[in-house]
Design an enzyme around this catalytic site. Structure first.
Site, PDB file in Angstrom:
ATOM      1  N   TYR A 129      57.394  85.363  46.729  1.00 18.13           N
ATOM      2  CA  TYR A 129      56.376  84.413  46.981  1.00 18.13           C
ATOM      3  C   TYR A 129      57.210  82.942  46.739  1.00 18.13           C
ATOM      4  O   TYR A 129      56.593  81.833  47.359  1.00 18.13           O
ATOM      5  CB  TYR A 129      55.454  84.288  45.917  1.00 18.13           C
ATOM      6  CG  TYR A 129      53.973  83.829  46.349  1.00 18.13           C
ATOM      7  CD1 TYR A 129      53.075  84.513  47.422  1.00 18.13           C
ATOM      8  CD2 TYR A 129      53.578  82.588  46.180  1.00 18.13           C
ATOM      9  CE1 TYR A 129      51.850  84.204  47.671  1.00 18.13           C
ATOM     10  CE2 TYR A 129      52.406  82.036  46.849  1.00 18.13           C
ATOM     11  CZ  TYR A 129      51.602  82.960  47.333  1.00 18.13           C
ATOM     12  OH  TYR A 129      50.246  82.409  47.789  1.00 18.13           O
ATOM     13  N   ASP A 216      50.671 100.044  46.481  1.00 15.40           N
ATOM     14  CA  ASP A 216      49.943 100.690  47.255  1.00 15.40           C
ATOM     15  C   ASP A 216      48.698 101.795  46.879  1.00 15.40           C
ATOM     16  O   ASP A 216      47.613 101.609  47.295  1.00 15.40           O
ATOM     17  CB  ASP A 216      50.727 101.433  48.557  1.00 15.40           C
ATOM     18  CG  ASP A 216      51.997 102.194  47.908  1.00 15.40           C
ATOM     19  OD1 ASP A 216      52.163 101.941  46.741  1.00 15.40           O
ATOM     20  OD2 ASP A 216      52.646 103.002  48.664  1.00 15.40           O
TER      21      ASP A 216
END
Ligand code: NAD
Length: 347
Positions: A129, A216
């Site tokens: 990020y 996930d």
């Protein structure tokens, strides 16, 4: 009505962009009605900073937070693709705001998920990020290849994990889920997993359960059965995505507050952005920022006022049935704020 005398607490107020000024006005109305002790220093940043001072993060705003070490902030617009670097990311770096705390609690019943009560702690300074990126030109295409560098450190992982573990202990939480992708990004997110497991074994074993889940699978589990989660701690980019998902479980972004906590300051905000699609129309739901203000009151040890604010929001939504459009209601932002103020004045 309860009355408490209190010393003024200097705090920076950044209304921000888009719906920012509307939800900040609504939140200030509620804080005024509570007699909250904040002494505001109003500053501009984001697009508003560019317009007023030629800088998305003007020096005056930074100086103000350096002085107060406490801020309530509306959303700041960041252009996608080109343009300036995110002022939110710069603020987090400047004040070393290493942990982002995002609680998600069902307040309005009747949605798809009842009684959700979980907290996402996001590492706030590292990972993919941080935006260390560049393009490589091949022949005539300047954007032929895009590259990004992610950096996670042992120390940076540790302080965010330690914050999450301490939060779990202090708030009587039973389980912490460490979310990672160490099966594929073995080093970048493996270091976060390894550091979390070591920290747990050395300091926190027996105080709560630690489980580890790949990101996930975590997304799927959250949608199928969010009640299996209690505190989630994860790296920066995964935390960004997972916390929006979790906001969706409790009624959307209009209901999700956040706190950026660091060594040098604490900045409170809504999880959502500037919502340019509804800005200036009086449609924005101010609950997320009001709940962020409640977290700010907790932070300055005014749990009494924080509880009154949360109760007033709950009663406005569920007893008075006053709600903004995102929750299926018809109230405008100022109408909702007035209803909360009326509840506070009667509390
Ligand atoms: P967004 O969160 O602003 O909006 C997403 C959707 O949710 C929109 O349809 C919007 O109308 C709705 N929404 C958001 N908040 C709402 C509220 N309080 N009440 C009712 N509906 C609400 O996301 P975006 O459109 O992707 O981003 C817009 C801008 O905000 C971008 O420039 C982005 O960089 C910035 N942003 C800032 C922050 C921050 O300052 N912390 C966070 C996220 C995005």
């Amino acid at each position: 009505m309860s009355t408490t005398t209190s010393t003024p607490i200097p705090a920076t107020l950044i209304p921000g962009d888009g719906i920012g000024p509307e939800i900040v006005d609504a939140t200030l109305a509620a804080l005024d009605a509570l007699g909250a002790p904040f002494e505001w220093d109003r500053q501009e940043a984001g697009l508003a900073g560019v317009k007023s001072a030629g800088d998305p993060l003007p020096k005056a705003a930074l100086d103000s937070i350096r002085r107060t070490r406490l801020a309530l902030k509306g959303p700041l617009e960041t252009p996608s693709g080109g343009g300036y670097r995110s002022s939110n990311v710069r603020l987090r770096e400047e004040f070393q705001l290493y942990a982002n705390l995002r609680p998600a609690l069902t307040i309005v019943p009747g949605g798809r998920y009842e009684k959700v009560n979980l907290v996402v702690v996001r590492e706030n300074l590292e990972g993919l990020y941080i935006g260390h990126e560049h393009y490589v030109q091949i022949d005539n295409d300047p954007h032929a290849v895009a590259m990004a560098t992610g950096i996670n450190t042992r120390q940076g992982s540790r302080r965010a994990l330690e914050f999450a573990f301490e939060y779990a202990v202090a708030n009587g939480r039973k389980k912490v889920t460490l979310v990672h992708k160490a099966n594929i990004m073995k080093a970048l997110t493996g270091i976060f997993l390894e550091t979390g497991q070591q920290l747990y074994e050395s300091k926190y074993k027996g105080k709560f359960e630690l489980e580890t889940v790949i990101v996930d699978a975590c997304a799927m589990k959250l949608v199928l059965n969010p009640w299996q989660f209690d505190v989630i701690v994860t790296t920066n980019l995964f935390g960004d995505i997972i916390s929006d998902l979790v906001a969706g479980l409790v009624g959307g972004l209009g209901m999700a507050p956040g706190a950026n906590i660091g060594a040098n300051a604490a900045i409170f905000e809504a999880v959502h952005g500037s919502a340019p699609d509804i800005a200036g129309q009086g449609k924005a739901n101010p609950v997320a920022l009001m709940l962020a203000a409640a977290m700010m009151l907790d932070h300055v040890n005014r749990q009494d006022l924080a509880t009154r604010l949360r109760t007033a929001i709950d009663q406005t939504l569920n007893v008075d049935q006053v709600r903004t459009g995102d929750l299926g209601g018809k109230a405008s932002t100022p109408e909702f704020a007035q209803a909360v103020v009326a509840r506070i004045k009667n509390s």
